[in-house]
Structures are given as structure tokens and as C-alpha cells.
Motif scaffolding. Sequence first.
Motif, PDB file in Angstrom:
ATOM      1  N   ASN A  83       0.867  -1.180   0.000  1.00 36.96           N
ATOM      2  CA  ASN A  83       0.000   0.000   0.000  1.00 36.96           C
ATOM      3  C   ASN A  83       0.900   1.225   0.000  1.00 36.96           C
ATOM      4  O   ASN A  83       2.078   1.142   0.369  1.00 36.96           O
ATOM      5  CB  ASN A  83      -0.927   0.043   1.213  1.00 36.96           C
ATOM      6  N   PHE A  84       0.341   2.366  -0.416  1.00 40.87           N
ATOM      7  CA  PHE A  84       1.120   3.597  -0.531  1.00 40.87           C
ATOM      8  C   PHE A  84       0.415   4.704   0.242  1.00 40.87           C
ATOM      9  O   PHE A  84      -0.684   5.125  -0.128  1.00 40.87           O
ATOM     10  CB  PHE A  84       1.275   3.985  -2.009  1.00 40.87           C
ATOM     11  N   ILE A  85       1.040   5.166   1.320  1.00 41.02           N
ATOM     12  CA  ILE A  85       0.472   6.245   2.126  1.00 41.02           C
ATOM     13  C   ILE A  85       1.154   7.548   1.716  1.00 41.02           C
ATOM     14  O   ILE A  85       2.338   7.752   1.996  1.00 41.02           O
ATOM     15  CB  ILE A  85       0.681   5.995   3.624  1.00 41.02           C
ATOM     16  N   LEU A  86       0.405   8.424   1.050  1.00 38.21           N
ATOM     17  CA  LEU A  86       0.933   9.727   0.653  1.00 38.21           C
ATOM     18  C   LEU A  86       0.836  10.688   1.836  1.00 38.21           C
ATOM     19  O   LEU A  86      -0.226  10.837   2.441  1.00 38.21           O
ATOM     20  CB  LEU A  86       0.151  10.276  -0.536  1.00 38.21           C
ATOM     21  N   VAL A  87       1.948  11.314   2.166  1.00 38.56           N
ATOM     22  CA  VAL A  87       2.007  12.238   3.301  1.00 38.56           C
ATOM     23  C   VAL A  87       2.424  13.598   2.760  1.00 38.56           C
ATOM     24  O   VAL A  87       3.563  13.790   2.338  1.00 38.56           O
ATOM     25  CB  VAL A  87       3.011  11.753   4.366  1.00 38.56           C
ATOM     26  N   ARG A  88       1.498  14.562   2.783  1.00 38.76           N
ATOM     27  CA  ARG A  88       1.788  15.864   2.204  1.00 38.76           C
ATOM     28  C   ARG A  88       1.590  17.013   3.192  1.00 38.76           C
ATOM     29  O   ARG A  88       2.167  18.076   3.021  1.00 38.76           O
ATOM     30  CB  ARG A  88       0.891  16.112   0.992  1.00 38.76           C
ATOM     31  N   SER A  89       0.767  16.835   4.215  1.00 37.39           N
ATOM     32  CA  SER A  89       0.464  17.948   5.111  1.00 37.39           C
ATOM     33  C   SER A  89       1.705  18.331   5.922  1.00 37.39           C
ATOM     34  O   SER A  89       2.418  17.455   6.438  1.00 37.39           O
ATOM     35  CB  SER A  89      -0.667  17.571   6.068  1.00 37.39           C
ATOM     36  N   PRO A  90       1.991  19.625   6.040  1.00 38.91           N
ATOM     37  CA  PRO A  90       3.171  20.076   6.795  1.00 38.91           C
ATOM     38  C   PRO A  90       3.162  19.596   8.249  1.00 38.91           C
ATOM     39  O   PRO A  90       4.200  19.211   8.781  1.00 38.91           O
ATOM     40  CB  PRO A  90       3.085  21.601   6.703  1.00 38.91           C
ATOM     41  N   GLY A  91       1.991  19.599   8.873  1.00 42.63           N
ATOM     42  CA  GLY A  91       1.929  19.189  10.270  1.00 42.63           C
ATOM     43  C   GLY A  91       2.311  17.740  10.466  1.00 42.63           C
ATOM     44  O   GLY A  91       3.057  17.397  11.395  1.00 42.63           O
ATOM     45  N   LEU A  92       1.801  16.877   9.606  1.00 46.68           N
ATOM     46  CA  LEU A  92       2.117  15.454   9.716  1.00 46.68           C
ATOM     47  C   LEU A  92       3.589  15.202   9.420  1.00 46.68           C
ATOM     48  O   LEU A  92       4.246  14.398  10.088  1.00 46.68           O
ATOM     49  CB  LEU A  92       1.228  14.657   8.750  1.00 46.68           C
ATOM     50  N   ARG A  93       4.127  15.923   8.449  1.00 43.97           N
ATOM     51  CA  ARG A  93       5.554  15.747   8.139  1.00 43.97           C
ATOM     52  C   ARG A  93       6.430  16.263   9.272  1.00 43.97           C
ATOM     53  O   ARG A  93       7.512  15.726   9.524  1.00 43.97           O
ATOM     54  CB  ARG A  93       5.887  16.435   6.808  1.00 43.97           C
ATOM     55  N   GLN A  94       5.975  17.288   9.991  1.00 37.95           N
ATOM     56  CA  GLN A  94       6.713  17.750  11.174  1.00 37.95           C
ATOM     57  C   GLN A  94       6.732  16.667  12.247  1.00 37.95           C
ATOM     58  O   GLN A  94       7.752  16.465  12.926  1.00 37.95           O
ATOM     59  CB  GLN A  94       6.096  19.039  11.718  1.00 37.95           C
ATOM     60  N   ASP A  95       5.606  15.971  12.425  1.00 40.22           N
ATOM     61  CA  ASP A  95       5.558  14.877  13.400  1.00 40.22           C
ATOM     62  C   ASP A  95       6.529  13.761  13.005  1.00 40.22           C
ATOM     63  O   ASP A  95       7.226  13.191  13.856  1.00 40.22           O
ATOM     64  CB  ASP A  95       4.141  14.317  13.496  1.00 40.22           C
ATOM     65  N   ILE A  96       6.548  13.449  11.707  1.00 38.91           N
ATOM     66  CA  ILE A  96       7.456  12.417  11.216  1.00 38.91           C
ATOM     67  C   ILE A  96       8.906  12.852  11.430  1.00 38.91           C
ATOM     68  O   ILE A  96       9.757  12.063  11.867  1.00 38.91           O
ATOM     69  CB  ILE A  96       7.190  12.136   9.726  1.00 38.91           C
ATOM     70  N   ARG A  97       9.194  14.114  11.151  1.00 39.36           N
ATOM     71  CA  ARG A  97      10.559  14.608  11.323  1.00 39.36           C
ATOM     72  C   ARG A  97      10.985  14.548  12.787  1.00 39.36           C
ATOM     73  O   ARG A  97      12.129  14.198  13.098  1.00 39.36           O
ATOM     74  CB  ARG A  97      10.675  16.033  10.797  1.00 39.36           C
ATOM     75  N   ALA A  98      10.079  14.881  13.693  1.00 39.55           N
ATOM     76  CA  ALA A  98      10.409  14.814  15.119  1.00 39.55           C
ATOM     77  C   ALA A  98      10.742  13.379  15.524  1.00 39.55           C
ATOM     78  O   ALA A  98      11.681  13.148  16.296  1.00 39.55           O
ATOM     79  CB  ALA A  98       9.244  15.352  15.940  1.00 39.55           C
TER      80      ALA A  98
END
Length: 224
Positions: A64-79
Motif C-alpha cells: 500500500n502507498f500512504i501519501l504524506v503531504r500535510s506540513p503538520g504530519l511531516r513535522q511529526d514524522i521529522r520529530a
Amino acid sequence: MASDGLKPAGPFSDAEREAIYRAIHERRDVRGQFLPDTIDEDVLQRLLQAAHAAPSVGLSQPWNFILVRSPGLRQDIRAAFEVANDEARAMFSGEKRELYSQLKLAGITEAPVNLCVTCDRTRGGRVVLGRTHNRDTDLYSTVCAVQNLWLAARAEGIGVGWVSIFRDADLRRILGIPDHVVPVAYLCLGHVRELYDIPELEARGWGDRNELANLIFEERWGVR
């Protein structure tokens, strides 16, 4: 095409073959060269179609492919990445730790699209053709999908960076991934300014590429 679904096979033209090998040899793991430009949706769909065209054990297509584009979610991933990256840095010592600290190992917030490629280990049912004696072949299939996407991205002029420094539980929590699904690859995708002539870790002195001749055996392990 013959009625049995087969069609003649043969080599590609010289130009087609050259393009395939160029994509293979010029593919790079991109970290710091991303541009903020959005990826055209048609291009993104072509990349996902290339991934979906990968071979899979028993035709199970476990990805499956989960597209992640929202800045907030990417900030959580980066943390989550930064916590794991600090842990990883501490595992090295001396010059390796110093060099590790200088490497940019993720473009999570710089790349306009992040993509988590997962493997559903229940896909295809309890018994899957070709997976009867090696349960991990579904994971291998998913990695083939990642490589397909990576090579197609190079041909499209899109950079890809594979970020692997995560605690599994963090990625599952942030993206809501269920227990029976394995996050195989977290990718950063975007247009790039430039690419290294050779892999960045080689260019930065982290390691050297092995000579192919040293890795080939004949008939049995260790026989050259």
C-alpha cells in the motif's frame, strides 16, 4: 498476441536499453537537494503505477502507498526521525560519529511529498503461492515495488530519499498503521537541483564501493 497470452520477446533497442541502464546507474538517495516545487499529479501517478507493476510473490501485491503531504504530519514524522537519529549517532564513535553528525539523512520537510510504502502480511490469504517456505517473500516483493518507483522517478527527474532511521512504533502511531502491516520504506519525493555523480556516502568518505569481481562466486560459496 497469441491466444495463450504470450507474445514474442526480444531485446530493447539500443536507445531504450541505454536509458534503462542510465536510470540504474544514476539513481541516487537524495537528502538535501530537494526543491519546493510540487510534483505534477500525472507524474506521481506514473511513479505509483511503476511501483504497482513490480513482481510479487503469488501475485499477492502486498503493498500500500500512504501519501504524506500535510506540513503538520511531516513535522511529526521529522520529530520522530530526530529522536531516532540522535540514538543512531550515539552508536558510532570517533571519526564516524563526527562524519555522521555532518550528514543530512532526511528531507522529510523539504520534499513536497512523503510516501510510506507498506506490506500487508495478510494479503493473498493464509497460504500464498511461492511464500509457503519463505514467509518474507512478501517483504521482498514490496522492496521490488520501491525500486521500480525509484528508477521511474530518476527517469522523470524526481529525486527520492529513503529514510530508514525511525522507531517502528513511532511510524505506526503517526500514520495509523495496523499491526499486521509492516512499514517497509519511508520515502521523500521531489524535484531536485542536482545529484551527486557517485553515491553521497561514497563522495563524503563514509565508505567505498566494492569491486563486482570480488562478489561473484562460481557454483558454490567462496569459489571464484
